[in-house]
Design an enzyme around this catalytic site. Structure first.
Site, short mmCIF file in Angstrom:
data_model
loop_
_atom_site.label_atom_id
_atom_site.label_comp_id
_atom_site.label_asym_id
_atom_site.label_seq_id
_atom_site.Cartn_x
_atom_site.Cartn_y
_atom_site.Cartn_z
N CYS A 77 1.03 -0.80 -0.19
CA CYS A 77 0.05 -0.08 0.26
C CYS A 77 0.55 1.17 -0.08
O CYS A 77 2.09 1.24 0.48
CB CYS A 77 -0.91 0.06 1.49
SG CYS A 77 -1.71 -1.70 1.46
N LYS A 80 3.34 -2.38 -7.69
CA LYS A 80 4.57 -2.54 -8.40
C LYS A 80 5.01 -2.90 -7.54
O LYS A 80 6.35 -3.73 -7.72
CB LYS A 80 4.98 -0.87 -8.32
CG LYS A 80 6.21 -0.12 -9.19
CD LYS A 80 6.27 -0.75 -10.69
CE LYS A 80 7.61 -0.78 -10.90
NZ LYS A 80 7.48 -0.86 -12.68
C1 BG6 Z 1 6.28 -7.51 -8.45
C2 BG6 Z 1 6.00 -6.78 -9.99
O1 BG6 Z 1 5.19 -6.96 -7.61
O2 BG6 Z 1 6.54 -7.58 -8.15
C3 BG6 Z 1 6.35 -6.92 -10.81
O3 BG6 Z 1 4.40 -5.72 -10.53
C4 BG6 Z 1 8.04 -6.77 -10.76
O4 BG6 Z 1 6.32 -6.47 -11.86
C5 BG6 Z 1 8.35 -7.13 -8.66
O5 BG6 Z 1 8.43 -7.23 -11.35
C6 BG6 Z 1 9.52 -7.81 -8.06
O6 BG6 Z 1 9.55 -5.73 -8.21
P1 BG6 Z 1 11.35 -5.65 -7.88
O7 BG6 Z 1 10.79 -3.89 -7.05
O8 BG6 Z 1 11.67 -6.16 -6.77
O9 BG6 Z 1 11.99 -5.62 -9.14
#
Ligand code: BG6
Length: 599
Positions: free
Chosen positions: A2, A594
């Site tokens: 969040c 994200k």
């Molecule tokens: C997910 C996202 O929550 O986490 C993906 O939707 C992302 O797009 C993945 O690749 C890993 O995130 P990060 O920030 O560890 O590279």
């Protein structure tokens, strides 16, 4: 995950517009529900919240009209408690004297709620953000009404990783605490604020203070005080001026952040290579990679970052003869957690630097005495603060949920490191930025066409061989993330060992092919086309391959190590255009976030 944001000002004013703007900059962190709370000078709390995205809920509940001298907003990605009005945040305490909101996960949420109910507190929903508020309320009543002490006591009750912000109607202060989830504060003229991350603070002030785990922030309009949760002692640390860019949250004339960020790839790749040349961080990073005593290097990530780790492993091996083990965060714990030790090195890759599945693996590596190297995009993130050495991706903020430019820069970074480990001249990579720009131009039209065809299908395969295998996986993930169709990425030679049975008339299979692998791929293409499948190639121009496929997305000629990075662009564009064709907002696909700060 969040997003939370809180602000306190020296005079009552329309806070709604400020909370909305901050909320929009946190929207990529969660969009199951949203809420705003303001506190007026006389202590009146105005709380408005509901299920849905900030634009819709703000219009329905008239957030712009909200006034006060303190305000909190929260954007939710549901974990504990289904998306509902009751579970939307912020939350009130039993008597409506306190209001607060959290980000993260309180893992003993159920037990705490049962205790609150036994003790007669008014519990309205099943969300763990409400648990944080009641945990403070419970101690506030018991220790004579001192918020700081109540928060310290609540800290001992709440299990998990979280950050929350809270305020009491009768005290013109905002309180926030960090335990595992990101938190940063800002100091402005006549106001201070706190948030899960920088984008929501920077339009207001550049004077920022990163909060560490176990710290409580006490905000007044004049200043920021820090206290240690374990001893309640004040901590002396000053704000610093943030010098980075802030324009990244605008779409820059593109219909979606995803398309804007795809078009930013040539520039950010060039900037990264420029930054890496001559960076002392790079030398320390390489030193650690070389000091592995022939033991394999672990490359650890999740989602798109895992696919970059897989490509990195091919680069390290094929360019420098270095054995690297690409592995998912939780898999690293389960598969290597009992064997790694002080002689081992792992590179943890996370654009946000906050993905819980990766941070859990970092914790295990730390406990085992191993070396922790970090590759991240968000400066000030937990991964940055827990790495022995880290390298930044220098992409600027990535807003769209599907990762694009951060993947390309992760790939560029691994290619650069492999070149250095192999003692090759990195000047050979200088053409990469221009090649990426040409690839966008050369493949956008064809990608749009192919996307038109794929939009009619609910399942398909993306295949890759060797160096292009990670690109097939990444392309498949993008397509799943933003079109809701099922697409499996796979090593092309593996397709005939079972999944080939899915192929029938017109069934789409996309073949990502690196220079030098065309002959092998032509075999795999024909295994599909002779059974009626539709073969779509993504590769540099190759006459024989062209004769065997139905559609051909031609990327510019490049060497076999640069080519997979170029092939990423049409993979992204196919998914983008298919998503838009299907009327989906590629920036905020359903059910996703994200960065996930929960297990
Ligand atoms: C997910 C996202 O929550 O986490 C993906 O939707 C992302 O797009 C993945 O690749 C890993 O995130 P990060 O920030 O560890 O590279």
């Amino acid at each position: 995950m969040c997003g939370i944001f809180g602000i306190i000002t020296n005079k009552e004013q329309p806070l709604g517009p400020i909370l909305i703007e901050a909320g929009k900059r946190l929207a990529y962190r969660g969009y199951d529900s949203v809420g705003c709370a303001t506190v007026a000078g006389d202590g009146t709390i105005d709380l408005r919240k509901d299920v849905g995205r900030i634009e819709d809920v703000s219009a329905a509940l008239d957030f712009p009209a909200m006034r006060g001298s303190r305000g909190i907003t929260q954007l939710r990605w549901a974990t504990f408690g289904a998306p509902s009005h009751e579970n939307a945040q912020p939350h009130l305490d039993s008597d409506g004297d306190m209001v607060g909101a959290h980000n993260g996960n309180v893992v003993n949420n159920v037990q705490m709620r049962e205790m609150f109910l036994r003790e007669g507190l008014t519990v309205r929903g099943t969300n763990d953000g409400e648990t944080c508020v009641h945990a403070v309320e419970r101690h506030f009543d018991r220790n004579g009404g001192r918020m700081l002490d109540a928060i310290c006591a609540a800290y001992d009750d709440l299990e998990g990783d979280y950050a929350f912000v809270i305020t009491h109607r009768d005290e013109h202060r905002l309180y926030a605490i960090k335990k595992g989830s990101g938190l940063v504060a800002g100091l402005g003229d006549g106001f201070t604020c706190v948030s899960s991350d920088l984008p929501s603070i920077l339009p207001l002030t550049r004077q920022v203070l990163y909060i560490q785990d176990g710290e409580i922030v006490v905000l007044s309009p004049e200043g920021i005080e820090l206290y240690g949760v374990h001893d309640g002692q004040q901590i002396n640390r000053q704000t610093k001026r943030y010098e980075g860019p802030i324009e990244m949250a605008e779409k820059g004339g593109y219909p979606h952040f995803m398309l804007k960020e795809i078009h930013e790839q040539p520039a950010v790749a060039g900037e990264l290579l420029h930054l890496l040349n001559g960076s002392r961080h790079v030398e320390r990073f390489l030193e650690a990679l070389r000091a592995t005593d022939e033991r394999p290097v672990y490359l650890v990530g999740c989602g798109t970052s895992y696919h970059a780790c897989l490509l990195g492993a091919y680069y390290f091996n094929q360019l420098a003869g270095v054995a690297a083990v690409p592995v998912l965060g939780p898999q690293f714990i389960e598969q290597y957690g009992q064997s790694v030790g002080p002689k081992d090195t792992a590179v943890f890759v996370s654009q946000s630097g906050e993905t819980k599945d990766v941070l859990n693996a970092v914790k295990v590596m730390r406990e085992r005495g191993g070396r922790v190297l970090g590759v991240l995009n968000v400066l000030g993130s937990t991964l940055m603060n827990t790495s022995d050495v880290y390298l930044p991706l220098a992409c600027g903020y990535e807003i769209s949920v599907p990762a694009t430019k951060t993947f390309v820069n992760q790939a560029v970074l691994f290619l650069y490191l492999a070149y250095r480990l192999a003692g090759r001249d990195t000047a050979e990579l200088d053409a990469l930025a221009a090649l990426l720009a040409r690839t966008i131009e050369a493949t956008d039209g064809a990608a749009r066409e192919v996307a038109g065809y794929l939009a009619g299908w609910e399942e398909m395969y993306f295949l890759g061989y060797g160096l292009s295998h990670p690109i097939a996986l990444e392309g498949a993930l993008k397509l799943k993330e933003i079109t809701y169709a099922h697409c499996e990425g796979m090593f092309s030679s593996e397709f005939k060992h079972g999944p080939l049975s899915a192929v029938h008339d017109g069934y789409p299979v996309v073949f990502y092919t690196a220079p030098g692998d065309e002959s092998m791929m032509i075999n795999h293409v024909n295994e599909v086309t002779v059974r009626g499948g539709r073969a779509i190639a993504v590769a540099a121009a190759h006459e024989a391959l062209g004769k065997n496929v139905h559609d051909y997305l031609v990327v510019p000629d490049a060497d076999r190590f640069t080519a997979p990075i170029l092939a990423t662009v049409p993979a992204q564009l196919i998914s983008y255009h298919m998503s838009v064709t299907r009327g989906i907002d590629p920036d905020f696909p359903r059910n996703l976030s994200k960065t996930l700060t929960v297990d």
